[in-house]
Design a protein around this motif. Structure first.
Motif, PDB file in Angstrom:
ATOM      1  N   UNK A  26      37.436  52.322 -15.446  1.00  0.00           N
ATOM      2  CA  UNK A  26      36.886  52.276 -14.086  1.00  0.00           C
ATOM      3  C   UNK A  26      37.428  51.070 -13.320  1.00  0.00           C
ATOM      4  N   UNK A  27      37.477  49.929 -13.976  1.00  0.00           N
ATOM      5  CA  UNK A  27      38.016  48.738 -13.324  1.00  0.00           C
ATOM      6  C   UNK A  27      39.508  48.883 -13.057  1.00  0.00           C
ATOM      7  N   UNK A  28      40.222  49.554 -13.950  1.00  0.00           N
ATOM      8  CA  UNK A  28      41.653  49.786 -13.732  1.00  0.00           C
ATOM      9  C   UNK A  28      41.878  50.681 -12.519  1.00  0.00           C
ATOM     10  N   UNK A  29      41.073  51.737 -12.375  1.00  0.00           N
ATOM     11  CA  UNK A  29      41.211  52.632 -11.220  1.00  0.00           C
ATOM     12  C   UNK A  29      40.849  51.915  -9.919  1.00  0.00           C
ATOM     13  N   UNK A  30      39.883  51.027  -9.973  1.00  0.00           N
ATOM     14  CA  UNK A  30      39.563  50.242  -8.778  1.00  0.00           C
ATOM     15  C   UNK A  30      40.740  49.365  -8.374  1.00  0.00           C
ATOM     16  N   UNK A  31      41.439  48.805  -9.363  1.00  0.00           N
ATOM     17  CA  UNK A  31      42.606  47.982  -9.037  1.00  0.00           C
ATOM     18  C   UNK A  31      43.735  48.825  -8.457  1.00  0.00           C
TER      19      UNK A  31
ATOM     20  N   UNK B 111      43.462  39.374  -1.582  1.00  0.00           N
ATOM     21  CA  UNK B 111      43.180  38.252  -2.472  1.00  0.00           C
ATOM     22  C   UNK B 111      41.689  38.126  -2.744  1.00  0.00           C
ATOM     23  N   UNK B 112      40.863  38.318  -1.705  1.00  0.00           N
ATOM     24  CA  UNK B 112      39.409  38.159  -1.876  1.00  0.00           C
ATOM     25  C   UNK B 112      38.849  39.166  -2.872  1.00  0.00           C
ATOM     26  N   UNK B 113      39.490  40.300  -3.003  1.00  0.00           N
ATOM     27  CA  UNK B 113      39.002  41.337  -3.925  1.00  0.00           C
ATOM     28  C   UNK B 113      39.692  41.286  -5.284  1.00  0.00           C
ATOM     29  N   UNK B 114      40.970  40.871  -5.273  1.00  0.00           N
ATOM     30  CA  UNK B 114      41.776  41.010  -6.481  1.00  0.00           C
ATOM     31  C   UNK B 114      41.368  40.047  -7.588  1.00  0.00           C
ATOM     32  N   UNK B 115      41.121  38.788  -7.247  1.00  0.00           N
ATOM     33  CA  UNK B 115      40.886  37.798  -8.292  1.00  0.00           C
ATOM     34  C   UNK B 115      39.659  38.150  -9.121  1.00  0.00           C
ATOM     35  N   UNK B 116      38.553  38.490  -8.438  1.00  0.00           N
ATOM     36  CA  UNK B 116      37.337  38.864  -9.159  1.00  0.00           C
ATOM     37  C   UNK B 116      37.533  40.148  -9.952  1.00  0.00           C
TER      38      UNK B 116
ATOM     39  N   UNK C 266      51.735  39.273  -4.807  1.00  0.00           N
ATOM     40  CA  UNK C 266      50.375  38.744  -4.901  1.00  0.00           C
ATOM     41  C   UNK C 266      49.597  39.470  -5.991  1.00  0.00           C
ATOM     42  N   UNK C 267      49.931  40.762  -6.182  1.00  0.00           N
ATOM     43  CA  UNK C 267      49.279  41.523  -7.240  1.00  0.00           C
ATOM     44  C   UNK C 267      49.544  40.894  -8.600  1.00  0.00           C
ATOM     45  N   UNK C 268      50.848  40.645  -8.860  1.00  0.00           N
ATOM     46  CA  UNK C 268      51.199  39.990 -10.124  1.00  0.00           C
ATOM     47  C   UNK C 268      50.655  38.575 -10.182  1.00  0.00           C
ATOM     48  N   UNK C 269      50.696  37.879  -9.027  1.00  0.00           N
ATOM     49  CA  UNK C 269      50.230  36.492  -9.004  1.00  0.00           C
ATOM     50  C   UNK C 269      48.739  36.411  -9.304  1.00  0.00           C
ATOM     51  N   UNK C 270      47.941  37.326  -8.701  1.00  0.00           N
ATOM     52  CA  UNK C 270      46.500  37.304  -8.945  1.00  0.00           C
ATOM     53  C   UNK C 270      46.189  37.663 -10.392  1.00  0.00           C
TER      54      UNK C 270
ATOM     55  N   UNK D 206      46.873  50.502  -3.505  1.00  0.00           N
ATOM     56  CA  UNK D 206      47.264  51.531  -2.543  1.00  0.00           C
ATOM     57  C   UNK D 206      46.862  51.142  -1.125  1.00  0.00           C
ATOM     58  N   UNK D 207      45.649  50.616  -0.969  1.00  0.00           N
ATOM     59  CA  UNK D 207      45.222  50.155   0.347  1.00  0.00           C
ATOM     60  C   UNK D 207      46.064  48.998   0.837  1.00  0.00           C
ATOM     61  N   UNK D 208      46.493  48.158  -0.071  1.00  0.00           N
ATOM     62  CA  UNK D 208      47.340  47.018   0.255  1.00  0.00           C
ATOM     63  C   UNK D 208      48.682  47.480   0.834  1.00  0.00           C
TER      64      UNK D 208
END
Length: 603
Positions: free
Chosen positions: A250-255, A197-202, A316-320, A260-262
């Motif tokens: 680039x932002x899409x690949x970061x997401x 969550x701390x990373x996804x919203x931003x 949470x992915x969809x929620x964020x 994957x880490x999640x």
């Protein structure tokens, strides 16, 4: 409360984004009218989940019957009960999910209606500063994200949370030690959720901004293709588009890496929890505290948590993503609710801004009193402009490009609020009091009759023909393949600029306003088309007060009075002949315009 998003390298001042607290408050407001539907849906889902929890004890019962070597007939009751549980759970789950889905669609429709309503009321200059790409991205991408979450994530999240809570309660009923063993997975899951969550919203918010900048660049490049080619700027615009596309990718690949880490962390939690439950079952069965069937039921309970827990955390992915989109939509609705206040000029006290007013007047006169306007600090466009239009008078606004003509026209029409000053215009008596027609006319998709009825939905086909005849458009309208039933707009019969403008003027006739404002309404038609449109405009304006931003000075000749704007100030006002002979700013404009039309007859 809203915050300003990071400004991309487009130079645009993006529309604001609502804070998380404001977004939650807006969501509660949207749901409040349907609280009964929400509670009923959740109640039915809770009942369905509770019934489904009978499966694991029944399976454990079957294990005990087999382990104890009992007769096969003893299996009949548990098997019949399993079938009954499956049927009841299926029916109640369907009913509960249907009600939750109905709730989601109702809230989504309400959100869309509110967003469109508020977006249409945004100040024109604010939209211009933001650029079309930002608003387009919110109308399309953000609404789609929220819609996807409402249709899929919301029902699944409701079911998953209920399943988790009730299953943990069932584990405690079997033996509290099974519950304690299962809870060993919770710290890993909570840390995973917090990390995500701390990373996804931003990240998702930045992704939306990047997508908006990308769309803005594409709109500018495609919309200005002729100019881009004319100035040989293809390479520059291509590189700019590629750069913004690279940033979005680039932002899409970061997401993707974040997701994957999640998932990887969730698998570790599952392993810890299941191992703990199996070990606890082994010790409890060995000590005779529980039967093999009970231990089996506990293991099955925890295994059944894999789906709901993973679904809830994955959602949470969809929620964020949906929360980021919802915050951008709420930011627009809040901006419309709280109009921007101009910043004071440095070193001067800020003048009091007086909004435009509509007042009843038997003469339908329009008074502009000391109106000033600025598109941000240090960008004044109008300076204390005062102007009066008498009832039935046609006034032409003329001036060089950038003089403030269009800004004044929008303020008089009520489309834009002045920074300071006041406009008194006719009050509405059931019909439109003011109608603005600009050079940018949109032909809506639908039949020609439906397009015309946007001005007055209750008119007859005879009224439509009368309006078209008034603006000299009836002949070509009836010559269309299906006449008034011909589909126009995107995907339909294409109308050239002159006919599209006549359509707008026919709408004006149908609306029958006391005041009509025309902002260069003949500019896009070309010379031949302009002469036709000037006749159409003259007929449409007959008998009503009119303010016309004159693209061609022939419109000024036909007006009762000419008002000359220069650098945002009124410098001349009077009839055409008088100003032409006065050797002032209007005379200079007239000489320049008539000189550029050498050989053409002059009035």
């Amino acid at each position: 409360m809203t915050t300003d998003p990071p400004t991309p390298d487009t130079g645009a001042e993006l529309l604001p984004i609502a804070t998380p607290a404001r977004t939650r408050a807006a969501l509660r407001t949207l749901i409040r009218p349907d609280r009964g539907l929400a509670l009923t849906g959740l109640g039915i889902l809770a009942a369905a989940t509770a019934v489904g929890l009978l499966v694991q004890p029944l399976l454990g019962r079957i294990v005990d019957i087999v382990a104890d070597g009992r007769p096969a007939g003893d299996l009949t009751l548990p098997v019949v009960l399993l079938v009954a549980v499956a049927v009841v759970q299926g029916l109640t789950t369907t009913l509960g999910l249907t009600r939750i889905a109905r709730l989601g669609e109702t809230v989504l429709a309400r959100l869309r209606e509110r967003f469109v309503e508020r977006a249409l009321n945004l100040p024109a200059d604010r939209l211009e500063r933001a650029g079309a790409g930002d608003l387009t991205a919110r109308v399309t991408g953000d609404v789609a994200r929220v819609a996807e979450a409402v249709r899929s994530a919301l029902p699944e999240m409701a079911r998953s949370v209920l399943a988790i809570l009730l299953t943990l309660g069932a584990l405690a009923l079997l033996d509290v030690r099974f519950l304690l063993a299962a809870l060993l997975a919770v710290p890993v899951q909570l840390l995973t959720a917090r990390w995500y969550v701390r990373r996804a919203l931003t990240l998702y918010a930045d992704q939306r901004v990047a997508n908006g900048a990308q769309q803005q660049q594409l709109l500018e490049t495609i919309g200005g293709a002729v100019t881009v080619r004319g100035h040989r700027l293809e390479e520059q615009h291509t590189e700019r588009s590629a750069g913004r596309s690279r940033k979005a990718v680039d932002l899409t690949m970061r997401s993707v890496n974040l997701v994957l880490g999640f998932y990887g962390r969730l698998h570790i939690a599952e392993y810890i929890g299941l191992a703990a439950v199996l070990i606890a079952g082994f010790w409890l069965v060995r000590d005779g505290a529980v039967s093999i069937g009970t231990a089996t039921a506990a293991a099955l309970y925890f295994h059944s948590l894999f789906g709901p827990v993973n679904a809830a955390l994955v959602l949470l992915d969809d929620a964020q993503s949906a929360a980021a989109g919802l915050a951008r939509l709420v930011g627009v609705t809040d901006l419309a609710e709280q109009p921007e206040q101009p910043e004071p000029t440095a070193g001067k006290a800020a003048p009091v801004s007086v909004p435009q007013q509509r007042t009843a007047s038997s003469e339908a006169a329009v008074t502009v009193h000391e109106v000033s306007h600025a598109y941000g600090p240090g960008r004044p466009v109008l300076h204390e402009v005062s102007l009066t239009l008498k009832a039935g008078e046609h006034v032409a606004l003329v001036g060089t490009s950038g003089a403030g003509k269009s800004t004044l026209a929008r303020i008089v029409a009520g489309v834009q609020q002045p920074t300071t000053g006041m406009v008194t215009a006719p009050a509405s008596t059931g019909e439109a009091s003011v109608v603005l027609v600009t050079q940018e006319v949109h032909v809506f998709t639908g039949t020609l009759a439906e397009d015309l009825r946007l001005a007055r939905p209750d008119v007859t086909d005879a009224d439509l023909r009368t309006a078209l005849s008034t603006v000299h458009a009836l002949d070509w309208a009836e010559a269309l393949p299906d006449g008034l039933a011909t589909v126009v707009g995107e995907g339909g019969h294409r109308l050239d600029p002159a006919r599209a403008q006549q359509l707008a003027l026919a709408r004006l006739v149908l609306a029958d306003p006391a005041l009509a404002v025309l902002d260069e309404a003949t500019a896009e038609a070309g010379s031949a088309g302009a002469r036709v449109l000037e006749r159409s405009a003259e007929a449409a304006l007959a008998g009503r007060t009119a303010l016309v931003v004159a693209h061609r000075l022939t419109q000024a000749v036909a007006a009762d009075r000419v008002v000359v704007l220069e650098a945002g100030r009124v410098v001349e006002s009077g009839p055409h002949d008088e100003l032409r002979d006065a050797d002032g700013p209007y005379a200079a404009l007239w000489r320049a315009w008539s000189g550029s039309r050498a050989g053409a007859p002059h009035p």
